[in-house]
Enzyme design. Structure first.
Site, PDB file in Angstrom:
ATOM      1  N   ILE A  46       1.374   0.292 -13.227  1.00 40.74           N
ATOM      2  CA  ILE A  46       2.478   1.222 -13.479  1.00 40.74           C
ATOM      3  C   ILE A  46       2.490   2.406 -12.528  1.00 40.74           C
ATOM      4  O   ILE A  46       3.403   3.211 -12.536  1.00 40.74           O
ATOM      5  CB  ILE A  46       2.468   1.741 -14.937  1.00 40.74           C
ATOM      6  CG1 ILE A  46       1.083   2.272 -15.314  1.00 40.74           C
ATOM      7  CG2 ILE A  46       2.897   0.642 -15.890  1.00 40.74           C
ATOM      8  CD1 ILE A  46       1.034   2.936 -16.670  1.00 40.74           C
ATOM      9  N   GLY A  68      -0.969   5.497  -6.313  1.00 42.68           N
ATOM     10  CA  GLY A  68      -0.923   6.622  -5.401  1.00 42.68           C
ATOM     11  C   GLY A  68      -2.018   6.473  -4.362  1.00 42.68           C
ATOM     12  O   GLY A  68      -2.632   5.415  -4.242  1.00 42.68           O
ATOM     13  N   THR A  69      -2.236   7.548  -3.641  1.00 43.87           N
ATOM     14  CA  THR A  69      -3.263   7.517  -2.603  1.00 43.87           C
ATOM     15  C   THR A  69      -4.649   7.455  -3.229  1.00 43.87           C
ATOM     16  O   THR A  69      -5.570   6.915  -2.639  1.00 43.87           O
ATOM     17  CB  THR A  69      -3.165   8.800  -1.754  1.00 43.87           C
ATOM     18  OG1 THR A  69      -1.777   9.074  -1.528  1.00 43.87           O
ATOM     19  CG2 THR A  69      -3.855   8.626  -0.418  1.00 43.87           C
ATOM     20  N   SER A  81      -5.385   6.667  -6.670  1.00 41.54           N
ATOM     21  CA  SER A  81      -5.624   5.865  -7.861  1.00 41.54           C
ATOM     22  C   SER A  81      -4.538   4.825  -8.043  1.00 41.54           C
ATOM     23  O   SER A  81      -3.467   4.912  -7.445  1.00 41.54           O
ATOM     24  CB  SER A  81      -5.657   6.763  -9.097  1.00 41.54           C
ATOM     25  OG  SER A  81      -4.334   7.104  -9.475  1.00 41.54           O
ATOM     26  N   LYS A 105      -6.657   4.175 -15.470  1.00 41.28           N
ATOM     27  CA  LYS A 105      -6.554   4.782 -14.140  1.00 41.28           C
ATOM     28  C   LYS A 105      -7.788   4.403 -13.330  1.00 41.28           C
ATOM     29  O   LYS A 105      -8.904   4.824 -13.643  1.00 41.28           O
ATOM     30  CB  LYS A 105      -6.424   6.303 -14.267  1.00 41.28           C
ATOM     31  CG  LYS A 105      -6.285   7.015 -12.917  1.00 41.28           C
ATOM     32  CD  LYS A 105      -5.910   8.483 -13.085  1.00 41.28           C
ATOM     33  CE  LYS A 105      -5.803   9.193 -11.738  1.00 41.28           C
ATOM     34  NZ  LYS A 105      -5.273  10.547 -11.841  1.00 41.28           N
ATOM     35  N   ASP A 160      -1.092  20.484  -9.155  1.00 36.38           N
ATOM     36  CA  ASP A 160      -0.148  19.429  -8.768  1.00 36.38           C
ATOM     37  C   ASP A 160       0.879  19.206  -9.880  1.00 36.38           C
ATOM     38  O   ASP A 160       1.172  18.080 -10.260  1.00 36.38           O
ATOM     39  CB  ASP A 160      -0.928  18.140  -8.456  1.00 36.38           C
ATOM     40  CG  ASP A 160      -0.133  17.186  -7.553  1.00 36.38           C
ATOM     41  OD1 ASP A 160       0.893  17.613  -6.978  1.00 36.38           O
ATOM     42  OD2 ASP A 160      -0.527  16.015  -7.451  1.00 36.38           O
TER      43      ASP A 160
HETATM   44  P1  ADP Z   1      -2.350   9.890  -9.210  1.00 35.87           P
HETATM   45  O1  ADP Z   1      -3.505  10.779  -8.976  1.00 35.87           O
HETATM   46  O2  ADP Z   1      -2.463   8.602  -8.473  1.00 35.87           O
HETATM   47  O3  ADP Z   1      -1.034  10.564  -9.037  1.00 35.87           O
HETATM   48  P2  ADP Z   1      -1.774   9.985 -12.077  1.00 35.87           P
HETATM   49  O4  ADP Z   1      -2.819  10.322 -13.064  1.00 35.87           O
HETATM   50  O5  ADP Z   1      -0.753  11.018 -11.778  1.00 35.87           O
HETATM   51  O6  ADP Z   1      -2.475   9.455 -10.747  1.00 35.87           O
HETATM   52  O7  ADP Z   1      -1.035   8.679 -12.560  1.00 35.87           O
HETATM   53  C1  ADP Z   1      -0.044   8.070 -11.752  1.00 35.87           C
HETATM   54  C2  ADP Z   1       1.108   7.582 -12.613  1.00 35.87           C
HETATM   55  O8  ADP Z   1       0.641   6.666 -13.587  1.00 35.87           O
HETATM   56  C3  ADP Z   1       1.784   8.693 -13.406  1.00 35.87           C
HETATM   57  O9  ADP Z   1       2.794   9.340 -12.629  1.00 35.87           O
HETATM   58  C4  ADP Z   1       2.363   7.926 -14.571  1.00 35.87           C
HETATM   59  O10 ADP Z   1       3.572   7.305 -14.211  1.00 35.87           O
HETATM   60  C5  ADP Z   1       1.329   6.851 -14.799  1.00 35.87           C
HETATM   61  N1  ADP Z   1       0.384   7.286 -15.840  1.00 35.87           N
HETATM   62  C6  ADP Z   1      -0.745   7.990 -15.676  1.00 35.87           C
HETATM   63  N2  ADP Z   1      -1.368   8.225 -16.838  1.00 35.87           N
HETATM   64  C7  ADP Z   1      -0.603   7.644 -17.793  1.00 35.87           C
HETATM   65  C8  ADP Z   1      -0.679   7.536 -19.214  1.00 35.87           C
HETATM   66  N3  ADP Z   1      -1.693   8.047 -19.899  1.00 35.87           N
HETATM   67  N4  ADP Z   1       0.314   6.888 -19.855  1.00 35.87           N
HETATM   68  C9  ADP Z   1       1.333   6.333 -19.179  1.00 35.87           C
HETATM   69  N5  ADP Z   1       1.461   6.396 -17.855  1.00 35.87           N
HETATM   70  C10 ADP Z   1       0.517   7.047 -17.153  1.00 35.87           C
HETATM   71 MG    MG Z   2      -0.083  12.048 -10.090  1.00 33.39          MG
END
Ligand code: ADP
Ligand code: MG
Ligand code: ZN
Length: 566
Positions: A58, A61-62, A64, A84, A171
């Site tokens: 779902i 990113g860079t 994760s 994650k 962020d």
């Molecule tokens: P990154 O450091 O790669 O940006 P994030 O923690 O922001 O990682 O997670 C990337 C994306 O994954 C989020 O923008 C969201 O769409 C989805 N995501 C992350 N955590 C959750 C969660 N607990 N429930 C649903 N979607 C999630």
């Molecule tokens: Mg993020």
């Protein structure tokens, strides 16, 4: 892939069969890619197999990849979980700090919590409750005014919570603030760039903080320092198999920290620290040259040497080509501390003097996303506080009130700063920067804009603007410019407007796609009578001076939220 792409449903009827089969092909390639990724994740962290059914990817990113999984946690009860998977090169302390933010501050007040953590070798997987959420861009123009109020209120609830723990998120942006519209649920996620305040309650952030500030000198020492500290001393998530206690003894290059990678992504900007004048508004609308200089007491120790001088000449020659354009109406504001210190006089010339060249490049945290960075981050102010998150919240609010996302689109810090000036005023920006010890040079003066007028214009609610001049309503995803950069779905108009030209706000582009405040009638509820309080709060969030910028706690008490039941 922070914002899910939304091209698929758009073209509908005018799609030809070839398009269809190409789409199907792309889809199947993507699917097999995801399948492979899921298999690889199972292989990398085998203990996941017995607990989770990983269904889909779902987010990617860079730093994760995030997966949707289900878990058979209680008898007969299937629970949705977000997994994650952090990139294996993430620094162990960085990972541990992210986890500690989630475990200590998370799980309430709209801050994401954590259920479990798994590790095998370099692979760390954080398991969180899954919150289904909207794509900000998709819903932006269908939100009622009341929903916007609730969204902002809940964002401040989350920020108040983390700021109480001395966490600076760094962020804050829509993709890190999950919003489930139907359930009215919210969750601040992604502490991958978080840092601690001086008195942070998150132990591990103390190391992360010193990391950013001692960037140059502590490269190798770093591992030694943290290697003997107990990580995750706070209540950690429930243990499952190998619980995640990242091994700090693992030798990894310091450069692998997230902070570093993110910085690298945006390109170098050492010239800022060197006070090299660089065209900020190189884009056609502008003729502003700007330079930021840092005047720390350390710079009293400026040494001039012949070597530096030679380099300076070389550089000066080069520079002539870059910025010989006359700085017609150069405004010079020098910060208090520097007037006595600086003996340099190159600010008016197209050369960089040896004094400036011998300056140490300033190191200050600047992770995050350019369009959401506060002025003090953009100017590399070393003293950064929780106020930077409030600025980012202000930028989100600006998007919500104007219907434009992303509002600012800039690939580098000076451009971002110039874009801020076009909204908040160049004089005001320079003045504020002075307060935090930065002097900004700017060859053209741009006035501050009235926030209500700006937002109403962009929304297309301004009755003085003939509707014919506004352009066709549409979805940003239609915009050809949207494909320019997959990370920044934006329309040309957004970029152009952020770069501002009052006259061109509603100009139509040759491709006809330009100014198109999207049809706001889909949920006009409340939009015709936005109270002054909204713009007052926006003004206080976008306060250029972090010292006077409103806090999350104060924002919750702002009259804009009166009658809000929390
Ligand atoms: P990154 O450091 O790669 O940006 P994030 O923690 O922001 O990682 O997670 C990337 C994306 O994954 C989020 O923008 C969201 O769409 C989805 N995501 C992350 N955590 C959750 C969660 N607990 N429930 C649903 N979607 C999630
Ligand atoms: Mg993020
Ligand atoms: Zn100089």
């Amino acid at each position: 892939m922070e914002e899910p792409m939304a091209f698929s449903s758009l073209r509908g009827s005018d799609r030809c069969p070839a398009d269809d089969s190409l789409k199907k092909y792309e889809q199947s390639v993507k699917l097999s890619g995801i399948k492979r990724d899921i298999e690889e994740l199972y292989e990398a962290v085998p203990q996941l197999v017995s607990v989770f059914k990983i269904k889909d990817k779902i987010g990617e990113g860079t730093f994760s990849s995030v997966y949707l999984a289900t878990a058979q946690l209680q008898e007969g009860h299937e629970e949705k979980i977000a997994l994650k998977h952090l990139i294996p090169t993430s620094h162990p302390v960085r990972i541990a700090a992210e986890l500690q933010c989630l475990t200590v501050a998370g799980g309430q007040d709209n801050v994401m919590g954590v259920k479990y953590c798994f590790r095998k070798n370099d692979h760390v997987v954080i398991a969180m409750p899954y919150l289904e959420h909207e794509s900000f861009l998709d819903i932006l123009n269908s939100l009622s005014f009341q929903e916007v109020r609730e969204y902002m209120y809940n964002l401040f609830v989350a920020l108040k919570r983390i700021h109480q723990f001395g966490i600076v998120h760094r962020d804050v942006k829509p993709s890190n603030f999950l919003y489930n519209r139907r359930l009215k649920k919210y969750a601040l996620v992604d502490f991958g760039l978080a840092q601690g305040t001086r008195d942070t309650k998150i132990e591990l952030l103390k190391f992360v903080q010193s990391e950013a500030q001692q960037e140059d000198c502590s490269r190798n020492k770093y591992h030694g320092v943290v290697g003997h500290k107990g990580l995750l001393s706070r209540p950690a998530p429930k243990t499952m198999d190998q619980q995640c206690t990242p091994k700090t003894s693992v030798k990894r290059s310091y450069e692998n920290t997230q902070v570093h990678i993110k910085q690298g992504k945006d390109g170098k900007e050492g010239s800022v620290g060197l006070s090299v004048q660089r065209s900020v508004f190189g884009e056609r609308n502008f003729n502003i040259h700007s330079s930021i200089s840092h005047e720390s007491p350390a710079e009293k120790l400026i040494k001039q040497s012949k070597t530096v001088d030679i380099i300076s000449r070389k550089l000066a020659t080069k520079k002539t080509a870059i910025s010989t354009k006359a700085m017609n109406s150069v405004m010079r504001e020098t910060a208090r501390s520097c007037t006595a210190v600086l003996t340099c006089d190159c600010y008016r010339s197209d050369r960089v003097c040896s004094v400036c060249l011998s300056r140490q490049q300033q190191v200050a945290p600047r992770a995050g996303t350019p369009g959401f960075r506060a002025p003090e981050v953009l100017t590399k102010c070393p003293d950064q506080t929780t106020a930077i998150d409030m600025w980012s919240a202000g930028v989100i609010f600006l998007s919500l009130l104007s219907g434009r996302y992303p509002f600012y689109k800039a690939s580098d810090d000076l451009t971002a700063l110039a874009q801020i000036m076009t909204i908040r005023g160049s004089r005001e920006t320079i003045q504020a920067a002075k307060a935090f010890g930065k002097s900004i040079l700017c060859s053209k003066e741009v006035p501050a804009q009235d926030l209500r007028a700006l937002c109403e214009r962009l929304r297309g609610l301004d009755s003085t603007t003939p509707r014919s001049a506004i352009g066709p309503p549409g979805n940003t995803s239609h915009d050809p410019a949207a494909s320019e950069n997959p990370d920044h779905k934006t329309s040309r108009v957004q970029a152009a407007q952020a770069q501002y030209s009052e006259d061109s706000l509603y100009e139509r582009d040759s491709d006809g796609y330009r100014s198109h405040p999207r049809d706001c009638t889909s949920n006009s509820e409340g939009w015709d009578s936005v109270p002054d309080e909204a713009y007052d709060l926006l003004d206080k969030l976008l306060d250029l001076n972090p010292a006077s910028r409103i806090t999350a706690e104060a924002a919750l008490l702002h009259p804009f939220f009166k009658d809000m039941c929390s």
